[in-house]
Design a protein around this motif. Structure first.
Motif, PDB file in Angstrom:
ATOM      1  N   ALA A  35       0.829  -1.201   0.000  1.00  0.00           N
ATOM      2  CA  ALA A  35       0.000   0.000   0.000  1.00  0.00           C
ATOM      3  C   ALA A  35       0.866   1.256   0.000  1.00  0.00           C
ATOM      4  O   ALA A  35       0.565   2.243  -0.661  1.00  0.00           O
ATOM      5  N   LYS A  38       2.163   2.334  -3.382  1.00  0.00           N
ATOM      6  CA  LYS A  38       1.207   2.863  -4.348  1.00  0.00           C
ATOM      7  C   LYS A  38       1.107   4.381  -4.242  1.00  0.00           C
ATOM      8  O   LYS A  38       1.204   4.952  -3.159  1.00  0.00           O
ATOM      9  N   LYS A  40      -0.958   7.687  -4.228  1.00  0.00           N
ATOM     10  CA  LYS A  40      -2.326   8.067  -3.877  1.00  0.00           C
ATOM     11  C   LYS A  40      -2.810   9.193  -4.779  1.00  0.00           C
ATOM     12  O   LYS A  40      -2.142  10.215  -4.928  1.00  0.00           O
ATOM     13  N   ASN A  69      -7.707   2.123 -10.487  1.00  0.00           N
ATOM     14  CA  ASN A  69      -7.511   1.089  -9.478  1.00  0.00           C
ATOM     15  C   ASN A  69      -7.494  -0.315 -10.065  1.00  0.00           C
ATOM     16  O   ASN A  69      -6.914  -1.232  -9.473  1.00  0.00           O
ATOM     17  N   GLU A  76      -3.478   4.179  -6.036  1.00  0.00           N
ATOM     18  CA  GLU A  76      -4.688   4.005  -5.226  1.00  0.00           C
ATOM     19  C   GLU A  76      -5.491   5.292  -5.338  1.00  0.00           C
ATOM     20  O   GLU A  76      -5.085   6.328  -4.815  1.00  0.00           O
ATOM     21  N   VAL A  78      -8.842   7.634  -4.762  1.00  0.00           N
ATOM     22  CA  VAL A  78      -9.980   7.831  -3.875  1.00  0.00           C
ATOM     23  C   VAL A  78     -10.761   9.045  -4.367  1.00  0.00           C
ATOM     24  O   VAL A  78     -10.196   9.941  -4.999  1.00  0.00           O
TER      25      VAL A  78
END
Length: 308
Positions: A35, A38, A40, A69, A76, A78
């Motif tokens: 994570a 990655k 963001k 994604n 990642e 959002v």
């Protein structure tokens, strides 16, 4: 003990230690490491606007975020809806922030320019789609010149609906994108930085005279745009890439003036070049064939639409 024997024991000891560390490692640790690796990407989707199928900020952002994604790239994405987030911690560690929202005086960032500059100062990329390229002249406009290289300036830029034909410029953002033609509300005659410093045009075309058939107005026409298009026949840049100076965070940015019609996200090149641009500003290598994504089905296009 001979030197060779000591070396062998040391090597065996290192292997044993590494094996023990691997066996005792928490199962959650690899997931955390993955994570952390990655990039963001934060989408800021604007509030509901316009008629159904137009300015579908939430649905458009969610579609693009899902594509990223599912792309297999180390990202990642959002999505924040209804404009600027109440909890700004969502921007922590962001590699890129993408605005798809109404602009002008109602731009989500207009009351948060110091924070936006702070985000850019970390090296994060900034992207603006459609109306989000417009902000008011003065300090907001100057901020956009610093952060994304250009903007829609009322009384200078125009917003007609027209069929634009593109031969994308050679750039990482254009990987896998062919020549294409599509109708949209392609804003043009942007206010760019002096001498286009740091700005690379990606999509350009010469608008027809019908795009200036409306009377002069804040968005519709002005003497300068008429001279540029009707007299000098200057191609107009409706998508651009920008590389910021070190003083502004030495990051990347893009502006894309299309995106009025939600249905256009089904066009593979229209969608693909924006996905490529988002990856690029996040400093993720764009694959040679572009960011992979499937053409959304009609049913998928209906997901997350605003109630209007």
């Amino acid at each position: 003990m001979p030197t060779s024997s000591r070396s062998l024991l040391i090597a065996l000891g290192c292997v044993a230690a590494a094996t023990f560390a691997f066996m005792t490692q928490s199962p959650a640790e690899p997931a955390k490491a993955e994570a952390a690796a990655k990039k963001k990407i934060v989408f800021v989707a604007g509030k509901p606007s316009h008629a159904a199928g137009e300015h579908e900020h939430r649905a458009g952002c969610m579609l693009l975020a899902e594509d990223l994604n599912q792309s297999g790239l180390p990202v990642e994405a959002v999505v924040v809806t209804n404009g600027w987030p109440q909890d700004e911690s969502v921007f922590d560690g962001a590699a890129a922030v993408v605005f798809y929202a109404d602009g002008g005086e109602g731009h989500p960032a207009i009351k948060h320019l110091p924070k936006l500059r702070e985000i850019a100062g970390t090296g994060a990329g900034i992207g603006c789609i459609h109306y989000a390229v417009e902000i008011t002249k003065g300090e907001p406009g100057n901020a956009f010149l610093d952060l994304i290289g250009g903007y829609f300036e009322g009384g200078w830029s125009v917003n007609p609906h027209w069929d634009a034909s593109f031969k994308p410029a050679k750039h990482e953002i254009s990987r896998g994108i062919g020549d294409f033609k599509i109708r949209d509300e392609w804003y043009y005659h942007m206010r760019f930085r002096e001498k286009m410093e740091g700005v690379t045009p990606i999509l350009s075309d010469l608008p027809g005279p019908e795009t200036l058939s409306r009377p002069d107005g804040f968005h519709s026409g002005n003497p300068e745009v008429r001279k540029a298009v009707l007299e000098r026949k200057e191609p107009q840049h409706v998508m651009w890439a920008f590389e910021r100076e070190a003083s502004a965070g030495k990051g990347r940015a893009f502006g894309f003036t299309g995106g009025h019609f939600h249905k256009n996200w089904q066009h593979d090149d229209h969608r693909g070049i924006v996905l490529n641009a988002i990856a690029w500003i996040a400093k993720v290598e764009v694959p040679e064939k572009g960011v992979p994504s499937k053409t959304p089905t009609d049913e998928e296009m209906k997901a997350n639409l605003d109630k209007k």
